[in-house]
Design an enzyme around this catalytic site. Structure first.
Site, PDB file in Angstrom:
ATOM      1  N   ASP A  58     -10.436 -15.517 -16.128  1.00  0.00           N
ATOM      2  CA  ASP A  58     -11.291 -15.836 -14.988  1.00  0.00           C
ATOM      3  C   ASP A  58     -12.457 -16.733 -15.435  1.00  0.00           C
ATOM      4  OD1 ASP A  58     -11.901 -15.137 -12.159  1.00  0.00           O
ATOM      5  OD2 ASP A  58     -13.729 -14.313 -13.013  1.00  0.00           O
ATOM      6  N   ASP A 117       0.852  -1.196   0.000  1.00  0.00           N
ATOM      7  CA  ASP A 117       0.000   0.000   0.000  1.00  0.00           C
ATOM      8  C   ASP A 117       0.887   1.245   0.000  1.00  0.00           C
ATOM      9  OD1 ASP A 117      -1.791   2.049   0.599  1.00  0.00           O
ATOM     10  OD2 ASP A 117      -2.070   1.412   2.691  1.00  0.00           O
ATOM     11  N   ASP A 154      -3.648   4.167   2.548  1.00  0.00           N
ATOM     12  CA  ASP A 154      -5.095   4.167   2.823  1.00  0.00           C
ATOM     13  C   ASP A 154      -5.613   2.796   3.283  1.00  0.00           C
ATOM     14  OD1 ASP A 154      -4.958   2.695   0.510  1.00  0.00           O
ATOM     15  OD2 ASP A 154      -6.399   3.903  -0.620  1.00  0.00           O
ATOM     16  N   GLU A 212      -8.294 -20.155 -15.924  1.00  0.00           N
ATOM     17  CA  GLU A 212      -8.811 -20.663 -14.649  1.00  0.00           C
ATOM     18  C   GLU A 212      -9.977 -21.576 -15.018  1.00  0.00           C
ATOM     19  OE1 GLU A 212     -11.048 -19.445 -10.516  1.00  0.00           O
ATOM     20  OE2 GLU A 212     -11.646 -18.615 -12.440  1.00  0.00           O
ATOM     21  N   ASN A 241       0.058   4.467  -0.714  1.00  0.00           N
ATOM     22  CA  ASN A 241      -0.494   5.756  -0.269  1.00  0.00           C
ATOM     23  C   ASN A 241      -1.075   5.725   1.144  1.00  0.00           C
ATOM     24  OD1 ASN A 241      -2.884   4.438  -0.601  1.00  0.00           O
ATOM     25  ND2 ASN A 241      -3.681   5.762  -2.230  1.00  0.00           N
TER      26      ASN A 241
HETATM   27  C1  GLC Z   1     -12.754 -16.607 -10.080  1.00  0.00           C
HETATM   28  C2  GLC Z   1     -11.885 -15.758  -9.193  1.00  0.00           C
HETATM   29  C3  GLC Z   1     -12.634 -15.458  -7.944  1.00  0.00           C
HETATM   30  C4  GLC Z   1     -13.885 -14.706  -8.293  1.00  0.00           C
HETATM   31  C5  GLC Z   1     -14.714 -15.463  -9.329  1.00  0.00           C
HETATM   32  C6  GLC Z   1     -15.760 -14.591  -9.946  1.00  0.00           C
HETATM   33  O1  GLC Z   1     -13.013 -17.845  -9.522  1.00  0.00           O
HETATM   34  O2  GLC Z   1     -10.660 -16.372  -8.973  1.00  0.00           O
HETATM   35  O3  GLC Z   1     -11.876 -14.749  -7.017  1.00  0.00           O
HETATM   36  O4  GLC Z   1     -14.656 -14.496  -7.153  1.00  0.00           O
HETATM   37  O5  GLC Z   1     -13.926 -15.930 -10.380  1.00  0.00           O
HETATM   38  O6  GLC Z   1     -15.189 -13.663 -10.814  1.00  0.00           O
END
Ligand code: GLC
Length: 541
Positions: A220, A39, A43, A279, A41
């Site tokens: 994703d 981090d 916050d 993924e 800055n």
């Molecule tokens: C994937 C990501 C996860 C997210 C999901 C919805 O599984 O790794 O973190 O919540 O997709 O986008």
């Protein structure tokens, strides 16, 4: 010498399209979860300038590349996996100028950079979804998403029985009575990938980031984009099992592959060696390999390995199946033990000293396997899952959508400890981190561990240094050695052997490595025995 081979090839037979330029076939890639990394800055929220400030740490650690979880404009309903603008940076994390500087500086540090693409859904605050709500049923604006009429006399029931991955129904009703699909949170409406406008938009988003110089994309929910045209009820269970053959209504459908063929054409317009990593939670090894055909994606996380647990027989079966299926499509394996969605592997493997010993052994085993590997931020510090986050500090939508029944993923997302004696442990100059850090992390900071040659950090650095210096590691194949139950041993070349003792007892060294030089061990090797819960790399003369 007695050996068992996975298939009849000699060591180092080049894979079908392997070339030295394909860095991703052997790369070790470090996952940065930007809001929890550093981090700048103060916050309490990590940011891109925090990432820039720690690039030296990462190149010193010895990774080849970084992958950043989403940092795009987002209302943060799912920590950035709900994107409202794919071409801008969320103000809480920085600016587009910071992102551009980060890409340039990562390259200057000799590393590649992969960004996260979220194509299954947008945020409900994305301009497209706002237009869809305003335009009403039957409009082209709604056709970018999955709007349907409900069942029941007045459409008061959801269109089907699909469940959100985060708990509860996968449908939410809007003011005019229609329902929209969201496989995740209600704030993450699913796009309709049969709509050419959606396809074109994502080609353009790919080009936007490729033009800025990124080396690849993590995709994703890559197995979720295509839905059965009739949206039938799910019958066999919400999650895929190893037997499924592509007949689930919304996971791993055959139609998804055409999307990735289009993406492959886009990425290949660009110079350099850029890469996709999927993924895809697809347990069937044959179905999994289809994503990695030569005109589709380059790599995909191997979650079967992550889910194998600390078990020799299961691990070996998964390794064999993976290498066997991927060989047919010419893709390298991609191993991973932890990420921002799962319980940290120290904790999964038993917590405490034993959990850490097993976790280091599993990591060292992973780094010896053929292919690439991913490291999740903080595992190099031996961090445990943080289990005692107070309910009022929890952030994960999983916790809220299941009424607390599933605790969610906050425990692996706690901001990193860099230095000092108390929170924020150098995460930022000041401020309360967005998730609380355990008070006992003082001894685990990167600063404390950097000064200690016996630390987990020192172990990761050494393992990555040895891996870089051993040309037989990374892409290639392996040859198993016969061992007693509970021990896995394999050769990566005529002179390099990796041995893992999964048992909690010392075990005699396999005959092949007696007298060989110990290159690295996750626990001190004493005489002719392998320590309990350990991996050792040997160099035979
Ligand atoms: C994937 C990501 C996860 C997210 C999901 C919805 O599984 O790794 O973190 O919540 O997709 O986008």
């Amino acid at each position: 010498m007695s050996t068992a081979q996975i298939d009849p090839v000699s060591l180092h037979t080049p894979l079908p399209d392997a070339t030295a330029e394909q860095w991703w076939r052997s790369a070790v890639i470090y996952q940065i979860y930007p809001r929890s990394f550093a981090d700048a800055n103060g916050d309490g929220m990590g940011d891109l300038n925090g990432v820039r400030s720690r690039l030296g740490y990462l190149s010193e650690l010895g990774v080849d590349a970084i992958w950043l979880s989403p940092f795009y404009a987002s209302p943060q309903a799912d920590a950035g996996y709900d994107v409202s603008d794919y071409r801008d940076v969320d103000p809480s994390l920085g600016t587009l100028a910071d992102a551009k500087a980060m890409i340039v500086q990562t390259h200057q540090h000799g590393m590649k950079i992969i960004v996260d693409l979220v194509p299954n859904h947008t945020s409900d605050q994305h301009v497209w979804f706002q237009q869809a709500l305003a335009a009403g049923p039957g409009s082209p604006e709604r056709a970018r998403y999955m709007f349907r009429q409900g069942k029941g006399e007045n459409g008061e029931l959801p269109p089907n029985n699909w469940e959100s991955n985060f708990g509860g129904p996968a449908w939410t009703r809007v003011a005019d009575g229609s329902w929209y699909l969201h496989l995740f949170a209600p704030a993450q409406p699913d796009l309709d990938w049969t709509n050419p406008e959606v396809v074109a938009e994502f080609h353009d988003i790919l080009r936007f980031w490729l033009d800025l110089g990124v080396d690849g994309f993590r995709i994703d929910v890559a197995h979720g984009l295509a839905k059965h045209p009739d949206l039938p009820d799910v019958l066999g269970g919400h999650l895929l099992n190893a037997d499924h053959v592509g007949d689930h209504p919304h996971w791993d459908r055959d139609e998804v592959h055409e999307i990735y063929r289009g993406w492959r054409r886009v990425i290949e317009e660009y110079p350099g060696d850029r890469v996709f990593v999927a993924e895809a939670w697809v347990p069937n090894a044959d179905r999994f390999a289809r994503y990695l055909r030569s005109d589709e994606l380059h790599t995909s996380f191997n979650f079967n390995f992550l889910e194998a647990g600390w078990d020799a027989a299961t691990s070996r079966r998964v390794i064999d199946q993976t290498l066997h299926e991927l060989r047919d499509v010419g893709a390298p394996a991609t191993w991973v033990l932890s990420n921002h969605d799962v319980i940290r592997h120290v904790t999964r493997f038993g917590s405490g000293d034993l959990g850490l010993a097993r976790a280091k052994a599993a990591t060292q085993l992973m780094l010896a396997l053929p292919g690439g590997a991913y490291i999740y931020q903080g595992e190099e510090l031996g961090l445990e899952e943080v289990r005692d986050i107070a309910p009022e500090r929890r952030q994960d939508p999983v916790y809220f959508q299941t009424g607390g029944e599933r605790v969610g993923r906050d425990g692996c997302r706690v901001p990193l400890p860099w230095s000092g004696q108390e929170s924020p442990f150098g995460f930022g100059p000041a401020g309360d981190p967005w998730l609380p850090q355990p008070a006992n992390w003082a001894g685990l900071t990167a600063e404390a561990q950097a000064a200690d040659p016996t630390s987990t950090l020192a172990f990761y650095r050494e393992a990555l240094r040895v891996r870089r210096g051993s040309s037989e590691l990374g892409d290639g194949t392996l040859q198993w050695l016969d061992t007693v139950p509970g021990v896995l041993a394999f050769r990566r070349s005529a002179t390099f052997v990796s041995v893992t003792n999964f048992t909690d007892e010392p075990v005699a060294l396999p005959a092949e490595v007696v007298g060989a030089r110990v290159v690295l061990s996750s626990a001190p090797v004493d005489g002719d025995t392998l320590p309990p819960a350990s991996t050792t790399w040997f160099r035979l003369s």
